[in-house]
Design an enzyme around this catalytic site. Structure first.
Site, PDB file in Angstrom:
ATOM      1  N   GLY A   1       0.772  -1.235   0.000  1.00 13.34           N
ATOM      2  CA  GLY A   1       0.000   0.000   0.000  1.00 13.34           C
ATOM      3  C   GLY A   1       0.798   1.277   0.000  1.00 13.34           C
ATOM      4  O   GLY A   1       0.264   2.338   0.345  1.00 13.34           O
ATOM      5  N   CYS A   2       2.070   1.224  -0.399  1.00  9.97           N
ATOM      6  CA  CYS A   2       2.910   2.422  -0.455  1.00  9.97           C
ATOM      7  C   CYS A   2       3.144   2.819  -1.904  1.00  9.97           C
ATOM      8  O   CYS A   2       3.279   1.965  -2.784  1.00  9.97           O
ATOM      9  CB  CYS A   2       4.252   2.178   0.238  1.00  9.97           C
ATOM     10  SG  CYS A   2       4.132   1.911   2.015  1.00  9.97           S
ATOM     11  N   LEU A   3       3.195   4.130  -2.167  1.00 10.65           N
ATOM     12  CA  LEU A   3       3.455   4.619  -3.517  1.00 10.65           C
ATOM     13  C   LEU A   3       4.847   4.214  -3.976  1.00 10.65           C
ATOM     14  O   LEU A   3       5.068   3.914  -5.147  1.00 10.65           O
ATOM     15  CB  LEU A   3       3.306   6.138  -3.567  1.00 10.65           C
ATOM     16  CG  LEU A   3       1.899   6.679  -3.278  1.00 10.65           C
ATOM     17  CD1 LEU A   3       1.899   8.192  -3.350  1.00 10.65           C
ATOM     18  CD2 LEU A   3       0.887   6.103  -4.258  1.00 10.65           C
ATOM     19  N   SER A   4       5.811   4.236  -3.055  1.00  7.42           N
ATOM     20  CA  SER A   4       7.168   3.786  -3.340  1.00  7.42           C
ATOM     21  C   SER A   4       7.369   2.400  -2.737  1.00  7.42           C
ATOM     22  O   SER A   4       6.576   1.950  -1.905  1.00  7.42           O
ATOM     23  CB  SER A   4       8.194   4.762  -2.754  1.00  7.42           C
ATOM     24  OG  SER A   4       8.013   6.061  -3.265  1.00  7.42           O
TER      25      SER A   4
END
Length: 319
Positions: free
Chosen positions: A100-103
């Site tokens: 669930g992290c953009l990076s």
């Protein structure tokens, strides 16, 4: 940044070069009462279950009004927190990836027995391919490491609002930050259970190897410990997180003997001259705020601190 000594805010101890002594730039003085106000007098209003280091960092970030300064501080933490920049490739595996992290974000660690508290404490490492996201990883790694799994579970994610970090994040990064905290809480329980199952033998052995391999050379603060008082040494040690090109700290307390602010240990008035790339792009006030953040709970113990802060380019132009 361990801050947490920001810290614990895992402060990075690095050797400093010869002190910069040019005095053409005017210096300013700040009282401890002013610093107490800047640190956030309302820190006790709501119990967010924060670790001591996370409480300090939250108060420090919350005292910064400029969003760009908070943003830059997160970037700097990401670049200079050792535990967020030295994750072995063997730890960058699927089970350590934060969803669930953009990076891309990885978190790993272990638990080891702490003789002082008679319990197991958790230590984290992490990494991310995003600069800002790595700063968020560094903040959590720095502020949660060195605490028990039980203490880590009590941390209320609402602290990001009090620290005003939420204002510097997009909704996507905000959700990613919350996911990091959730995963680290889960891993803290797993590390603690694993350490207890094997009696902590592996963790204690690693700690012993680390002690044996540690270099015998003393850090700057250790070398000066016999020459200066504990506050002097603590100030020098905490400011190493700024990676100064040069740092000179002068104890002028003897000039104020008998003053109300000159306490029993005689360490009350200091003059600081520091050169660091971290000041690039910051005006004088913001540079001082960054220094106050690094010194944290030391500031209320200092009656007056004169500061001269320069970037390496500024220092060179004055030579």
């Amino acid at each position: 940044m361990k801050f947490c000594r920001f810290g614990s805010i895992l402060l990075l101890l690095a050797p400093t070069s010869d002190a910069f002594t040019h005095q053409s730039r005017p210096v300013t003085s700040v009282s401890s009462s002013t610093m107490v106000q800047m640190a956030g007098a309302d820190s006790q209003e709501i119990d967010l279950g924060l670790t001591p280091e996370l409480q300090r960092v939250t108060d420090a970030f919350g005292s910064i009004e400029d969003e760009q300064v908070r943003y830059k501080q997160l970037l700097y933490m990401g670049q200079n927190t050792k535990e967020a920049n030295n994750m072995p490739e063997s730890s960058k595996i699927a089970k350590n990836k934060v969803p669930g992290c953009l990076s891309t974000v990885y978190v790993d660690g272990n638990a080891e027995f702490n003789d002082e508290i008679g319990d197991y404490v958790v230590n984290f490492i992490g990494d991310s391919d995003g600069l800002l996201t790595r700063g968020l990883v560094a903040l959590l790694v720095r502020c949660l490491s060195g605490n028990t799994a039980e203490a880590i579970q009590k941390v209320d994610p609402q602290f990001i609002k009090k620290a005003k970090i939420e204002q510097s994040l997009t909704p996507g990064r905000n959700n990613g930050f919350l996911n990091m905290l959730r995963v680290m809480k889960q891993k803290a329980v797993e590390f603690d259970a694993a350490a207890r199952d094997n009696g902590g033998a592996e963790s204690q052995a690693e700690a012993g190897e680390s002690d044996d391999d540690a270099p015998a050379t003393a850090t700057p603060s250790e070398e000066s410990s016999s020459e200066h008082g504990p506050k002097y040494n603590a100030i020098v040690a905490k400011l190493q997180s700024l990676k100064p090109a040069s740092l000179e700290l002068i104890d002028n307390s003897h000039q104020h003997a008998g003053d109300a602010g000159n306490d029993v240990d005689g360490e009350s008035h200091f003059e600081l001259k520091i050169v660091a790339e971290a000041f690039d792009g910051l005006n004088l006030v913001k540079r001082h705020q960054l220094i106050y953040m690094m010194l944290g709970d030391l500031m209320p113990q200092i009656h007056a601190l004169q500061i001269q802060s320069l970037t390496p380019e500024e220092a060179e132009s004055r030579n």
